[in-house]
Design an enzyme around this catalytic site. Structure first.
Site, mmCIF file in Angstrom:
data_model
loop_
_atom_site.group_PDB
_atom_site.id
_atom_site.type_symbol
_atom_site.label_atom_id
_atom_site.label_comp_id
_atom_site.label_asym_id
_atom_site.label_seq_id
_atom_site.Cartn_x
_atom_site.Cartn_y
_atom_site.Cartn_z
ATOM 1 N N GLU A 143 0.741 -1.143 -0.130
ATOM 2 C CA GLU A 143 0.199 0.141 0.039
ATOM 3 C C GLU A 143 0.974 1.328 0.102
ATOM 4 O OE1 GLU A 143 -2.905 -0.366 3.071
ATOM 5 O OE2 GLU A 143 -4.177 -1.767 1.896
ATOM 6 N N GLU A 300 -6.013 -8.518 -0.242
ATOM 7 C CA GLU A 300 -6.178 -8.625 1.028
ATOM 8 C C GLU A 300 -8.046 -8.458 0.831
ATOM 9 O OE1 GLU A 300 -4.455 -5.823 3.586
ATOM 10 O OE2 GLU A 300 -2.410 -6.217 2.810
ATOM 11 N N TRP A 308 -7.744 -1.519 15.101
ATOM 12 C CA TRP A 308 -6.439 -1.227 15.578
ATOM 13 C C TRP A 308 -6.581 -1.305 17.107
ATOM 14 C CZ3 TRP A 308 -2.134 1.293 12.390
ATOM 15 C CH2 TRP A 308 -1.957 0.827 11.327
HETATM 16 C C1 GAL Z 1 -4.176 -3.152 5.035
HETATM 17 C C2 GAL Z 1 -2.623 -3.280 5.013
HETATM 18 C C3 GAL Z 1 -2.397 -4.506 5.955
HETATM 19 C C4 GAL Z 1 -3.127 -4.415 7.198
HETATM 20 C C5 GAL Z 1 -4.374 -4.300 6.872
HETATM 21 C C6 GAL Z 1 -5.188 -4.372 8.278
HETATM 22 O O1 GAL Z 1 -4.748 -1.785 4.607
HETATM 23 O O2 GAL Z 1 -1.990 -3.564 3.760
HETATM 24 O O3 GAL Z 1 -0.895 -4.761 6.099
HETATM 25 O O4 GAL Z 1 -2.625 -3.194 7.756
HETATM 26 O O5 GAL Z 1 -4.818 -2.962 6.248
HETATM 27 O O6 GAL Z 1 -4.895 -3.033 9.048
#
Ligand code: GAL
Length: 666
Positions: A143, A300, A308
Site C-alpha cells: 500500500e 487482502e 486497531w
Molecule cells: C491493510 C494493510 C495490511 C493491514 C490491514 C489491516 O491496509 O495492507 O498490512 O494493515 O490493512 O489494517
C-alpha cells in the site's frame, strides 16, 4: 486456476505451528499465500546478513500441500537498523514534523540511501527465489503512499521541475509567479508546499502532488526492474487501496505491473455500519479493473472484524463468501484473505483474520472452506472473463489533486461527488468501467465525466471526438476551469468543452452548505417528467449557444435561467449539469443519460441485490449478490443455468440473506 488464499505471517508464530497451518489451509481450499511483506528484520537482521532458511522451510511445507506463494518485498516497514543508518530517511509530514520510529511507512520514498537498501533486499530475495517451484509472483512493498516534504524531496522536486519545464522562466510563466512577487530566479528557491508556507501557488501545489505521485511510481519501478531482471518467470503486482486512496495516480502506478492487486475491507472499526451495501467495494473493484482494463487480484480481502485500538463489526454469516464473489463479479481472478490468523502482538492485535487468536477452526474458517470448495469446482470459469460495460466514468487524478488544494466549495469533495454519480449507476445494476480521461472511449455508449476540472487540450479533443462520433456524455459544473498548470483559463467556461456542451457559464454562485435552489425540470422524453430536483453547493448560470434547456432555476436572481442543458454535437449528445446538486439530482441525471444512450440494467433487482456480469467469449455470467438481511426473489428475463448448484434452466431465483447466485447464459 482460480487462486484463493490467505496472507500468512509465519514469522509471528512458533515454527511448530507451521505444519498445522499448512494442513488447515489446504483443507479449506487455499492454493496460494502471500508471505514476507513485513518480515524484513527476519530476512536481514543486520546489513547484508540474509537469512532465508526459515522462509525456505515455510515454502517447503506449503509446497507439500500444493500451495503456491506470492512474496512481498518487505520495504514498507524497515527494521530499526535501517533507519538508524540514515535518520534523514524519516518522512517529513506536511506539518514540517519529522516522523520517528515505531509504526510503518515512516520512510521518505525519495531518499537514495533508503532506496538502495530496498533494492538490496529485493535483489537478495529475487536471487534466492527465482525459479523456486512454489513462488509464482511478487508483491512490491505494501500500500504505497504518504507524501514527504523533506529537504531531499525538495531538491528532487526542483530537478523534476527542471526536467519538466526546461527553464525557470517557463515555470514562472506556467505558475504565474508575478502574483505576490514570487518570481523565481534559481531552481533552489522553489519551496515545497509545507503547511507553514500558507496557501501555496496552485501551480506549485498541483505539480508537487504530481511529483510525489511520480516518486512512488519510480520507487516501485526500481523494484520492478530488479524482479524483471532476476525473476522473469514470476509475476509482479502491488496492493493498491481502491477508489478511496487519492495520493498516487494509480493509472501510472499500474502501468508496468502484470496485474493490479487491491485490498478490500467492507467492514472496519472506523465505520461500524450494521449494514454494508456493497457500493464501496463495487466502486473499488471497477476502479482497480479500469487501471489496466482487465482482471486483478484481491491481495487482502477482509475476513474478520477489522480494528486497531477498537474493534469493528464481524462479518455476518455469509458475508465473507458474498464479498468474495462480489470481488469476482467486478474482475478478481485471485483472492487472498487478510489474514490467516489474528495476531497476539502488535498494532493489529484486533484486526481479525480467518482464525481468531487461538487458531482453532470456527465459523469464518468454515465459511472459507465452503467458498474454497465452490471456487475449486467453478473458479476456473471466472479467470480472464471480461466485463463489457457500455458506460464509463472518467477518473482524473489531475482534477482530484487540484481539488485537494482548492475544493472550490468547503463542502465539495471530488471523490464523494464521483461516488454519488457512480452510486446512481450501481443501484440500477448498470456496469461501469472507470477509465482515464485519455482512454479510448469509442466502445462506450455513455461517458460520465464528473467535475473534469483540469482539462488538457488532448482530453478535450478525446471527448469532442467521442461525442462527435455518436457518444453520449455527461459534463458537470467546474469542468474545464483549469489548464494543465492549474491556471484558470481565460475563456468562458466550460472552456475547451464549450462547443461540445453548447453552453457558456455566464456566472456562478457558491451556496451555503444547507441551502438549495429548486429546479424546474423540462425533460420531455416521458419517463421522469414532473420530478423535483434542486441545485446545491454550486450553481452556474448557463446561457445556451446550441444546447436546449432541460432544467431551470426557480429561485435566486437567476430564477428562470438554465441549470441543466442537452446539446447535440456531431452524431452525439452532451448533458451539461450546471450545479453540484445532491444524490437525488445525480440519480435523475443518470436516468436521463441512460435513456439518451439507450443503456439498460443487466437485470432489474429489488433493493439490496446487486447484479453485474462478466463475459467469456459469448458466454455471459450473471452475478446476483444479496447484500440485504432479507431473502429476495428475482425473475430473470430468460432462463439461465445456476452455476453453483448446477440447476437449470431457471427463470425465478430466490436469494437468502447474503446469498450469491451465479447464472450462465450461452
Ligand atoms: C491493510 C494493510 C495490511 C493491514 C490491514 C489491516 O491496509 O495492507 O498490512 O494493515 O490493512 O489494517
Amino acid at each position: 486456476m482460480f487462486h484463493l488464499g490467505v496472507d500468512y505471517y509465519p514469522e509471528q508464530w512458533p515454527e511448530e505451528r507451521w505444519p498445522e497451518d499448512a494442513r488447515m489451509m489446504a483443507e479449506a481450499g487455499v492454493n496460494v499465500v502471500r508471505l514476507a511483506e513485513f518480515a524484513w528484520s527476519r530476512l536481514e537482521s543486520r546489513p547484508g546478513q540474509f537469512d532465508f532458511d526459515w522462509l525456505d522451510g515455510v515454502l517447503e511445507l506449503l509446497g507439500q500441500h500444493d500451495i503456491r506463494a506470492v512474496l512481498g518485498t518487505p520495504t514498507a516497514s524497515p527494521p530499526p537498523w535501517v533507519m538508524d543508518m540514515m535518520p534523514g530517511a524519516y518522512r517529513v509530514l506536511e506539518s514540517g514534523q519529522r516522523q520517528t520510529y515505531g509504526n510503518r511507512r515512516e520512510y521518505c520514498p525519495t531518499h537514495p540511501g533508503y532506496r538502495e537498501r530496498c533494492r538490496a533486499i529485493t535483489e537478495a530475495m529475487a536471487e534466492h527465489y527465482t525459479e523456486h517451484p512454489t513462488v509464482i509472483g511478487w508483491q512490491i512493498d505494501n500500500e504505497l503512499g504518504g507524501r514527504c516534504y523533506c529537504p531531499i524531496c525538495r531538491a528532487s522536486f526542483q530537478s523534476w521541475l527542471e526536467r519538466k519545464y526546461g527553464s525557470i522562466e517557463r515555470v514562472n510563466g506556467a505558475w504565474g509567479t508575478a502574483f505576490w512577487s514570487h518570481v523565481y530566479t534559481e531552481w533552489s528557491q522553489i519551496p515545497v508546499p509545507l503547511q507553514a508556507g500558507g496557501v501555496p501557488n496552485p501551480g506549485l501545489d498541483l505539480d508537487y502532488r504530481r511529483f510525489m505521485s511520480d516518486v512512488y511510481v519510480s520507487f516501485q519501478q526500481e523494484q520492478v526492474d530488479v524482479l524483471r531482471r532476476l525473476c522473469p518467470g514470476q509475476f509482479v503486482t502491488h496492493n493498491m487501496m481502491g477508489f478511496g486512496f487519492d495520493q498516487i495516480d494509480y493509472f501510472d502506478l499500474a502501468d508496468t505491473l502484470d496485474f493490479v492487486g487491491w485490498d478490500v475491507y467492507p467492514r472496519t472499526a472506523w465505520s461500524l455500519d450494521r449494514h454494508v451495501d456493497g457500493l464501496a467495494s463495487a466502486l473499488g473493484g471497477d476502479t482497480i479493473r479500469g487501471l489496466k482494463g482487465r482482471g486483478y487480484w484481491v491481495m487482502e480481502q477482509g475476513s474478520g472484524s477489522g480494528g486497531w485500538q477498537t474493534v469493528g463489526g464481524t462479518p455476518r454469516p455469509g458475508e465473507m463468501r458474498l464479498w468474495t464473489y462480489q470481488s469476482v463479479a467486478h474482475g478478481a481472478d485471485g483472492i487472498l484473505y487478510f489474514r490467516w490468523r489474528t495476531a497476539h502482538h502488535g498494532a493489529e492485535q484486533y484486526w481479525h483474520g480467518v482464525l481468531d487468536h487461538h487458531g482453532e477452526p470456527r465459523r469464518r474458517y468454515r465459511e472459507l472452506q465452503t467458498t474454497g470448495a465452490e471456487l475449486g469446482r467453478v473458479g476456473e470459469r471466472f479467470v480472464g472473463a471480461e466485463s463489457r460495460a457500455r458506460v464509463a466514468m472518467l477518473l482524473s487524478y489531475d482534477s482530484r489533486f487540484a481539488f485537494q488544494g482548492q475544493p472550490n466549495h468547503s463542502a465539495f469533495d471530488y471523490s464523494e461527488f464521483f461516488r454519488s454519480y457512480y452510486a446512481a449507476l450501481y443501484r440500477r445494476n448498470v456496469p461501469v468501467d472507470i477509465v482515464s480521461p485519455a482512454a479510448d472511449l469509442s466502445g462506450y455508449r455513455l461517458v460520465l465525466a464528473p467535475a473534469l476540472h483540469v482539462l488538457p487540450a488532448a482530453v478535450a479533443d478525446n471527448l469532442r471526438g467521442y461525442v462527435g462520433g455518436g457518444g453520449a456524455l455527461v459534463v458537470t459544473a467546474r469542468t474545464g476551469v483549469k489548464d494543465e498548470s492549474n491556471a484558470v483559463v481565460d475563456v468562458p467556461l466550460p472552456g475547451l468543452l464549450a462547443d461540445v456542451c453548447g453552453v457558456e457559464v455566464e456566472e456562478y454562485d457558491a451556496l451555503p452548505t444547507d441551502a438549495e435552489v429548486p429546479l424546474e425540470v423540462h425533460w420531455q422524453r416521458g419517463s421522469e417528467e414532473g420530478c423535483s430536483a434542486s441545485g446545491r453547493l454550486w450553481c452556474e448560470v448557463l446561457s445556451t449557444t446550441t444546447a436546449r434547456e432541460i432544467a431551470t432555476y426557480e429561485a435566486e436572481f437567476y430564477a428562470g435561467r438554465a441549470a441543466i442543458t442537452l446539446n447535440e454535437f456531431g452524431k452525439g449528445k452532451t448533458l451539461y449539469v450546471g450545479t453540484f446538486g445532491d444524490a437525488a439530482l445525480h440519480d435523475l441525471v443518470v436516468g436521463w443519460a441512460l435513456e439518451i444512450a439507450d443503456v439498460s440494467p443487466v437485470v432489474v433487482t429489488p433493493e439490496g441485490v446487486e447484479a453485474t456480469e462478466r463475459w467469456r467469449d459469448d458466454q455471459r455470467l450473471l452475478f446476483l449478490l444479496n447484500h440485504a438481511d432479507e431473502s429476495q426473489e428475482i425473475t430473470l428475463p430468460s432462463p439461465m443455468t445456476d452455476l453453483l448448484s448446477g440447476r437449470g434452466p431457471v427463470e425465478r431465483v430466490k436469494l437468502e440473506p447474503k446469498d450469491v447466485v451465479i447464472l450462465e447464459q450461452d
